[in-house]
Design a protein around this motif. Structure first.
Motif, PDB file in Angstrom:
ATOM      1  N   LEU A  98     -10.977  21.412  14.263  1.00 45.72           N
ATOM      2  CA  LEU A  98     -11.213  20.771  15.554  1.00 45.72           C
ATOM      3  C   LEU A  98     -12.470  19.916  15.531  1.00 45.72           C
ATOM      4  O   LEU A  98     -12.495  18.819  16.105  1.00 45.72           O
ATOM      5  N   ASP A  99     -13.519  20.376  14.866  1.00 43.59           N
ATOM      6  CA  ASP A  99     -14.743  19.568  14.758  1.00 43.59           C
ATOM      7  C   ASP A  99     -14.468  18.245  14.050  1.00 43.59           C
ATOM      8  O   ASP A  99     -15.099  17.231  14.349  1.00 43.59           O
ATOM      9  N   THR A 100     -13.513  18.251  13.125  1.00 45.35           N
ATOM     10  CA  THR A 100     -13.176  17.025  12.392  1.00 45.35           C
ATOM     11  C   THR A 100     -12.622  15.963  13.328  1.00 45.35           C
ATOM     12  O   THR A 100     -13.045  14.802  13.288  1.00 45.35           O
ATOM     13  N   ARG A 106       0.336  21.619  19.455  1.00 45.70           N
ATOM     14  CA  ARG A 106      -0.379  20.374  19.194  1.00 45.70           C
ATOM     15  C   ARG A 106      -1.594  20.271  20.089  1.00 45.70           C
ATOM     16  O   ARG A 106      -1.581  20.727  21.239  1.00 45.70           O
ATOM     17  N   VAL A 107      -2.638  19.656  19.550  1.00 42.64           N
ATOM     18  CA  VAL A 107      -3.867  19.419  20.313  1.00 42.64           C
ATOM     19  C   VAL A 107      -4.123  17.918  20.332  1.00 42.64           C
ATOM     20  O   VAL A 107      -3.853  17.203  19.365  1.00 42.64           O
ATOM     21  N   THR A 133      -1.985  13.079  18.319  1.00 41.37           N
ATOM     22  CA  THR A 133      -1.741  14.520  18.364  1.00 41.37           C
ATOM     23  C   THR A 133      -1.953  15.126  16.975  1.00 41.37           C
ATOM     24  O   THR A 133      -1.683  14.507  15.955  1.00 41.37           O
ATOM     25  N   HIS A 134      -2.442  16.350  16.972  1.00 43.88           N
ATOM     26  CA  HIS A 134      -2.729  17.073  15.730  1.00 43.88           C
ATOM     27  C   HIS A 134      -2.104  18.464  15.843  1.00 43.88           C
ATOM     28  O   HIS A 134      -2.247  19.138  16.871  1.00 43.88           O
ATOM     29  N   ASP A 135      -1.417  18.900  14.815  1.00 44.52           N
ATOM     30  CA  ASP A 135      -0.817  20.229  14.819  1.00 44.52           C
ATOM     31  C   ASP A 135      -1.886  21.305  14.736  1.00 44.52           C
ATOM     32  O   ASP A 135      -2.932  21.114  14.115  1.00 44.52           O
TER      33      ASP A 135
END
Length: 501
Positions: free
Chosen positions: A19-21, A208-209, A223-225
């Motif tokens: 998430l920090d990435t 997804r976030v 979106t990112h899994d």
């Protein structure tokens, strides 16, 4: 009251892997953030990870809950192996006494009394513990108490200014269960993180976030899994090949057999992708294993990702062709990853492949593209995902080999669900053809972006001695149809001795 942080580059880690990435470093401290998502998206887990990270850094942290009890929070933490010691929990939940008739309000509306008491308890908790990290769960309760959008917005604004002035980095959780779905807090918050839960027709659900908003930060959009494991959320940042553009040399990877290298113009070029295509049983996976075996024998690491065939079957079949892949695994030169297609999201697969490259793999095999596409039928743009991955690996100088299965065995109606021109730099085609009462195999190179290659069609066979690429099938016509015509006078020179006319 202390001064609010004005340094937009002073970040706090969320404690969530990945998430920090996508947040380009973490959360700017002393700001208010909204974490929104429907029930079941694990907002509570993310919030507890955020507080656990604060504990590891020696910070004072507090979880203010308007919905879940301390018992429920501790149960969530225990399921992930976390200790709640050190996390101050302020439980502002109406107890059962509110149901007694003597406690019913008659002069003032209940919400007016409850809102004032709730706000007072929040402020008292902040003054008591002086936290640097705060979680408020959930905003739906505040919204219902406020009743009107104006009062709700003013309440959130007041809390935002108060908490920022106290040097608090705050997460407001919103489960979207309030009566109105307005966007009041989105406009007030410094950043907005949305969690989504998507049900699939088969297999596990997809999570997804998405970063909806983050003021002043060039975050990674889209979106990112993510998935939930023991230990919390793990986010798989969307791969963007453009972020890693680099020039690499283009040495060639030998397969071992000189006749096969000659067909491909000297071997496969580093930094390119090759699609090995053909109907089932033509030797596509065995040909991949040949390239992997040759690489490990030269001291280069390799990785194979299997969507269809079991790794044990691959190892036994390769050993039968004279390729000892098991010893390469024992020496740490080869990793074989068996993919569970019903459980893996595209982002998770991408991260597994890039992790193999980061571990030193110079040859990566994906077997097969058809399995990859069928593993995630409800996902859109899977071909684009794969193209981005291949571009990334190419920029890192990796030789990527893909398997594409064509439908049909013999005949002209051969088709594939894979767009070879979009996916791969080179295409090696394997075919069956019938001649003299036997089903035989042929190999040819249809495409190679870098350098020259043979445009011939050669015989192809496999035995305990390994893979054999034979003579050019000069006197045959219609090999690609599967039912060729040929000249009897010369066929003995073109077929194996035991199959000669």
């Amino acid at each position: 009251m202390q001064n609010q942080n004005t340094d937009t580059k002073r970040f706090l880690s969320t404690g969530v892997q990945g998430l920090d990435t996508i947040l380009a470093g973490g959360l700017t401290s002393d700001r208010l953030y909204l974490i929104e998502g429907e029930p079941g998206t694990d907002k509570t887990t993310l919030a507890l990870q955020f507080l656990q990270e604060g504990l590891r850094n020696g910070e004072s942290v507090i979880y203010i809950t308007l919905a879940e009890s301390q018992v429920e929070l501790r149960a969530v933490a225990q399921s992930h192996g976390w200790n709640m010691d050190g996390i101050h929990v302020e439980d502002i939940i109406p107890n059962e006494n509110i149901l007694h008739p003597d406690n019913q309000f008659t002069i003032f509306h209940p919400s007016e009394i409850e809102m004032g008491l709730t706000t007072q308890r929040i402020l008292e908790a902040i003054e008591k513990y002086k936290p640097s990290r705060v979680v408020l769960d959930s905003l739906s309760e505040l919204q219902l108490l406020a009743e009107s959008p104006l009062r709700y917005r003013r309440q959130v604004l007041a809390l935002k200014q108060y908490l920022a002035g106290k040097g608090c980095t705050t997460l407001f959780l919103d489960d979207r269960t309030a009566l109105s779905g307005d966007l009041q807090v989105r406009s007030v918050a410094h950043g907005v993180i949305t969690l989504e839960l998507i049900n699939q027709d088969y297999g596990s659900e997809r999570r997804r976030v998405r970063i909806v908003k983050y003021r002043g930060i060039a975050f990674r959009g889209g979106t990112h899994d993510y998935k939930i494991v023991t230990g919390g959320l793990v986010v798989f940042p969307r791969l963007i090949a453009a972020h890693t553009r680099a020039y690499v040399s283009n040495a060639q990877l030998s397969s071992g057999p000189a006749s096969l290298d000659a067909l491909t113009g000297g071997g496969l070029d580093e930094g390119t992708s090759t699609l090995i295509s053909g109907p089932p049983g033509t030797g596509k996976s065995s040909l991949c294993a040949q390239y992997v075996y040759a690489a490990t024998q030269r001291g280069q690491k390799a990785a194979m990702f299997l969507f269809e065939e079991a790794s044990n079957n691959l190892l036994r079949r390769s050993a039968g062709l004279g390729m000892d892949l098991l010893s390469a695994i024992d020496r740490g030169m080869l990793d074989i990853v068996q993919i569970d297609p019903a459980e893996m999201a595209p982002g998770e697969f991408m991260q597994a492949v890039t992790a193999a490259e980061a571990g030193g793999a110079r040859v990566i095999v994906i077997d097969s593209l058809n399995g990859y596409l069928k593993a995630m039928p409800d996902e859109r743009f899977l071909a684009t995902h794969m193209h981005e991955l291949l571009t990334y690996l190419g920029q890192r100088g990796v030789v990527t080999i893909l398997v594409g299965v064509q439908t049909g065995i013999i005949g002209g109606a051969m088709s594939s669900s894979v767009d070879a021109s979009y996916i791969a730099d080179s295409v090696i085609m394997l075919r069956y053809f019938e001649a003299r009462g036997k089903v035989r195999q042929a190999i040819s190179v249809f495409k190679k972006r870098l350098g020259v290659h043979e445009r011939t069609i050669r015989s192809f066979s496999m035995s305990a001695k390994g893979i054999f690429v034979g003579d050019v099938l000069t006197n045959f016509h219609g090999i690609l149809t599967g039912v060729p015509t040929f000249d009897d006078e010369h066929c003995g020179a073109l077929l194996d001795d035991e199959d000669a006319c």
